[in-house]
Design an enzyme around this catalytic site. Structure first.
Site, PDB file in Angstrom:
ATOM      1  N   SER A  81    -134.363  43.206 -29.769  1.00 21.05           N
ATOM      2  CA  SER A  81    -133.597  42.818 -30.961  1.00 21.05           C
ATOM      3  C   SER A  81    -134.309  43.201 -32.249  1.00 21.05           C
ATOM      4  CB  SER A  81    -133.369  41.303 -30.970  1.00 21.05           C
ATOM      5  OG  SER A  81    -132.740  40.892 -29.787  1.00 21.05           O
TER       6      SER A  81
HETATM    7  N1  SAH Z   1    -135.433  39.087 -25.508  1.00 24.80           N
HETATM    8  C1  SAH Z   1    -135.461  40.505 -25.294  1.00 24.80           C
HETATM    9  C2  SAH Z   1    -134.108  41.133 -25.610  1.00 24.80           C
HETATM   10  C3  SAH Z   1    -133.613  41.827 -24.425  1.00 24.80           C
HETATM   11  S1  SAH Z   1    -131.928  42.384 -24.449  1.00 24.80           S
HETATM   12  C4  SAH Z   1    -136.584  41.182 -26.060  1.00 24.80           C
HETATM   13  O1  SAH Z   1    -137.257  40.515 -26.862  1.00 24.80           O
HETATM   14  O2  SAH Z   1    -136.817  42.368 -25.837  1.00 24.80           O
HETATM   15  C5  SAH Z   1    -131.207  41.273 -23.280  1.00 24.80           C
HETATM   16  C6  SAH Z   1    -131.793  41.276 -21.903  1.00 24.80           C
HETATM   17  O3  SAH Z   1    -131.017  40.368 -21.120  1.00 24.80           O
HETATM   18  C7  SAH Z   1    -131.748  42.611 -21.177  1.00 24.80           C
HETATM   19  O4  SAH Z   1    -133.035  42.968 -20.782  1.00 24.80           O
HETATM   20  C8  SAH Z   1    -130.846  42.329 -19.967  1.00 24.80           C
HETATM   21  O5  SAH Z   1    -131.231  43.033 -18.806  1.00 24.80           O
HETATM   22  C9  SAH Z   1    -131.011  40.847 -19.789  1.00 24.80           C
HETATM   23  N2  SAH Z   1    -129.926  40.184 -19.046  1.00 24.80           N
HETATM   24  C10 SAH Z   1    -128.606  40.475 -19.057  1.00 24.80           C
HETATM   25  N3  SAH Z   1    -127.925  39.650 -18.248  1.00 24.80           N
HETATM   26  C11 SAH Z   1    -128.845  38.804 -17.691  1.00 24.80           C
HETATM   27  C12 SAH Z   1    -128.770  37.734 -16.745  1.00 24.80           C
HETATM   28  N4  SAH Z   1    -127.619  37.347 -16.181  1.00 24.80           N
HETATM   29  N5  SAH Z   1    -129.925  37.092 -16.417  1.00 24.80           N
HETATM   30  C13 SAH Z   1    -131.113  37.464 -16.956  1.00 24.80           C
HETATM   31  N6  SAH Z   1    -131.234  38.479 -17.838  1.00 24.80           N
HETATM   32  C14 SAH Z   1    -130.126  39.138 -18.206  1.00 24.80           C
END
Ligand code: SAH
Length: 226
Positions: free
Chosen positions: A77
């Protein structure tokens, strides 16, 4: 030659210094300037080396005011959003926090400086593995590969829960795993064009109220396979 002189000669110190300056500018220009004044959040944003959580070829852009790709169709993000959500969630040093969507591990590192312990779940296995490696030096973070829709029953309840991927509606299991008096923050929406950041507060008697606090664009939360 002393090891210190060798490191300086290799130019590692100037690079660290350059990142520190970029991080300082990021906090001043994109976070403080937009009205975030929470001292603990600002300190965490000034401390966590964001460049270590982005792909090596994108390090030059690590402190810029936008999200970046981290592979597997996912993104880290925008710094302002990380700070905004961390501030809105009102995380105390006594709190047990659950994050859904570890991704790069960056948001979990920021939360680690604010909370007592952070549990973070990532559904894409290679991302879970690399987040675990990057977060290894944060002793109060536990990373797990799995489906965030189910939460983390063994560690529940949580004082705070943060989702960093957007479900179409608030997942029931996560609301159940929130402590009375707890707060949950999540981007919620059926498409990327209608997402809102929602803040949920659970009262001592278990009743919940929620409000939308910001229009956002997050990657969708994917349903796990049974
Ligand atoms: N907090 C992260 C942002 C990652 S983007 C950072 O600081 O980099 C959102 C993430 O959520 C992605 O990596 C995606 O794979 C994950 N995601 C999507 N659906 C999910 C689920 N059902 N359970 C766990 N993770 C999930």
């Amino acid at each position: 030659m002393s090891p210190i002189a060798l490191v300086a000669l290799l130019g590692l110190w100037p690079a660290q210094d350059m990142y520190r300056q970029q991080r300082e500018a990021m906090v001043r220009e994109h976070i403080e300037a937009r009205g975030i004044s929470n001292a603990r959040v600002l300190r965490a944003m000034r401390t966590v080396p964001r460049h270590e959580f982005v792909p090596a070829e994108l390090r030059a852009q690590a402190y810029a005011d936008h999200p970046l790709p981290i592979g597997h169709g996912q993104t880290i993000s925008q710094p302002y959003i990380v700070a905004f959500m961390s501030d809105a969630l009102d995380v105390k040093h006594t709190h047990k926090v659950l994050e859904i969507g570890a991704g790069s591990g960056y948001q979990a590192a920021v939360l680690a400086l604010l909370a007592k312990h952070v549990y973070t779940i990532e559904i894409v296995e290679p991302l879970a593995v690399s987040a675990k490696q990057k977060l290894a030096r944060y002793e109060n973070v536990t990373v797990r590969h799995g489906d965030g829709y189910k939460g983390w029953l063994e560690e529940a309840p949580f004082d705070r829960i943060m989702l960093t991927a957007a479900p179409p509606e608030l997942p029931a299991a996560l609301l159940e795993q929130l402590k009375p008096g707890g707060k949950l923050i999540a981007p919620v929406g059926r498409t990327v064009f209608d997402q809102e950041l929602v803040l949920v507060e659970k009262a001592a008697d278990g009743t919940m109220k929620q409000r939308s606090i910001l229009p956002v664009r997050f990657v969708p939360m994917v349903p796990g396979k049974e």
